[in-house]
Write a protein that holds these residues in place. Structure first.
Motif, PDB file in Angstrom:
ATOM      1  N   ILE A   9     -28.607  31.402 -35.976  1.00 55.14           N
ATOM      2  CA  ILE A   9     -29.450  32.062 -34.978  1.00 55.14           C
ATOM      3  C   ILE A   9     -30.930  31.853 -35.301  1.00 55.14           C
ATOM      4  O   ILE A   9     -31.746  31.537 -34.420  1.00 55.14           O
ATOM      5  N   LEU A  10     -31.277  31.992 -36.582  1.00 62.46           N
ATOM      6  CA  LEU A  10     -32.674  31.871 -36.983  1.00 62.46           C
ATOM      7  C   LEU A  10     -33.195  30.445 -36.829  1.00 62.46           C
ATOM      8  O   LEU A  10     -34.315  30.232 -36.363  1.00 62.46           O
ATOM      9  N   LEU A  11     -32.392  29.464 -37.227  1.00 63.69           N
ATOM     10  CA  LEU A  11     -32.845  28.070 -37.159  1.00 63.69           C
ATOM     11  C   LEU A  11     -33.080  27.609 -35.730  1.00 63.69           C
ATOM     12  O   LEU A  11     -33.942  26.756 -35.480  1.00 63.69           O
ATOM     13  N   THR A  12     -32.320  28.148 -34.795  1.00 69.68           N
ATOM     14  CA  THR A  12     -32.506  27.767 -33.396  1.00 69.68           C
ATOM     15  C   THR A  12     -33.544  28.644 -32.690  1.00 69.68           C
ATOM     16  O   THR A  12     -33.876  28.385 -31.533  1.00 69.68           O
ATOM     17  N   GLY A  13     -34.031  29.659 -33.394  1.00 72.90           N
ATOM     18  CA  GLY A  13     -34.987  30.560 -32.753  1.00 72.90           C
ATOM     19  C   GLY A  13     -34.379  31.340 -31.603  1.00 72.90           C
ATOM     20  O   GLY A  13     -35.103  31.859 -30.749  1.00 72.90           O
ATOM     21  N   ALA A  14     -33.049  31.416 -31.578  1.00 67.57           N
ATOM     22  CA  ALA A  14     -32.306  32.120 -30.514  1.00 67.57           C
ATOM     23  C   ALA A  14     -32.657  31.596 -29.125  1.00 67.57           C
ATOM     24  O   ALA A  14     -32.484  32.299 -28.131  1.00 67.57           O
ATOM     25  N   ILE A  15     -33.118  30.347 -29.055  1.00 66.60           N
ATOM     26  CA  ILE A  15     -33.569  29.806 -27.766  1.00 66.60           C
ATOM     27  C   ILE A  15     -32.427  29.714 -26.763  1.00 66.60           C
ATOM     28  O   ILE A  15     -32.595  29.999 -25.575  1.00 66.60           O
ATOM     29  N   HIS A  16     -31.242  29.324 -27.231  1.00 69.13           N
ATOM     30  CA  HIS A  16     -30.110  29.201 -26.314  1.00 69.13           C
ATOM     31  C   HIS A  16     -29.568  30.577 -25.940  1.00 69.13           C
ATOM     32  O   HIS A  16     -29.092  30.767 -24.810  1.00 69.13           O
TER      33      HIS A  16
END
Length: 246
Positions: free
Chosen positions: A74-81
């Protein structure tokens, strides 16, 4: 060659919080290449999670480490999806004439928030269950993250884009068939290397189902729906793996 490298940098910048390539300028000519690299970025994210698991497995309890892997994703994707997921859900609870306006609202609605929490619980449970049952299955995360983002690539190319602006319109305009083919080639190669061709068929089935649903409702896709499709594909693939190993 410079356009390809800039496209790769833009892809990393858009899909992760990794700071090495912070390129937010959507220069003409690089947006199609950025989309071409979406599955590769997903694969690399999975490799980071796999490497983290291997490094820490002898130092942390398995349950805690599994939650850590989920949180790191979740953190690595910045929750963008996940943001796209919640906005899409909000849009499903209003008349379709108002849905695009609701989805653009920066404030998350009640239904979007509720469904996002439930979704996160299900996803966390899926990852934890997978690793607790068989920790060696961590090697499948790169494939899961790759295939979910490949669905976004083919959705961008094959389905109409219905928002009037944003990166999605640039991606739709610049993404060429040869770039989709290149993405398909390396996705197929990695799926074969990992002996998981079945996951590709499940992923494509999700792509077709979501396409039918959103074409019927909106006559096309938006950036939020791309994010929704990535998240849903990941959850379904994780649970397909769980079903096949039980």
């Amino acid at each position: 060659m410079i356009q390809i490298l800039k496209g790769f940098a833009l892809s990393i910048s858009m899909l992760t919080i990794i700071p090495f390539f912070k390129v937010h300028d959507f220069y003409k000519g690089i947006n199609g290449y950025a989309v071409m690299f979406y599955p590769l970025v997903g694969f690399l994210l999975g490799m980071i999670l796999w490497g983290t698991f291997v490094l820490l497995q002898n130092f942390l309890p398995l349950m805690h480490l599994s939650i850590l892997i989920f949180s790191l994703l979740i953190l690595l994707t910045g929750a963008i999806h996940l943001d796209g997921f919640s906005d899409t859900v909000d849009g499903l609870y209003v008349a379709k004439e108002k849905a695009l306006e609701v989805m653009k609202d920066p404030n998350t609605g009640g239904m979007g928030m509720i469904f996002s929490v439930v979704f996160l619980i299900l996803k966390a449970s899926s990852i934890v269950s997978l690793l607790v049952i068989d920790a060696t299955l961590i090697y499948l995360l790169p494939i899961v993250l790759m295939l979910s983002r490949f669905n976004a690539v083919i959705a961008i190319y094959f389905y109409p884009y219905i928002s009037k602006n944003g990166m999605g319109s640039l991606a739709k305009e610049e993404l060429k068939l040869f770039q989709v083919i290149i993405a398909f080639i390396y996705v197929i190669a990695l799926v074969i290397i990992f002996y998981k061709i079945s996951l590709l068929f499940i992923s494509l089935s999700v792509f077709l189902f979501l396409g039918l649903f959103f074409i019927k409702r909106y006559s096309g896709f938006t950036g939020d729906i791309y994010g929704f499709s990535i998240e849903v594909t990941e959850l379904i693939l994780l649970n397909f793996i769980l079903i096949t190993i039980l």
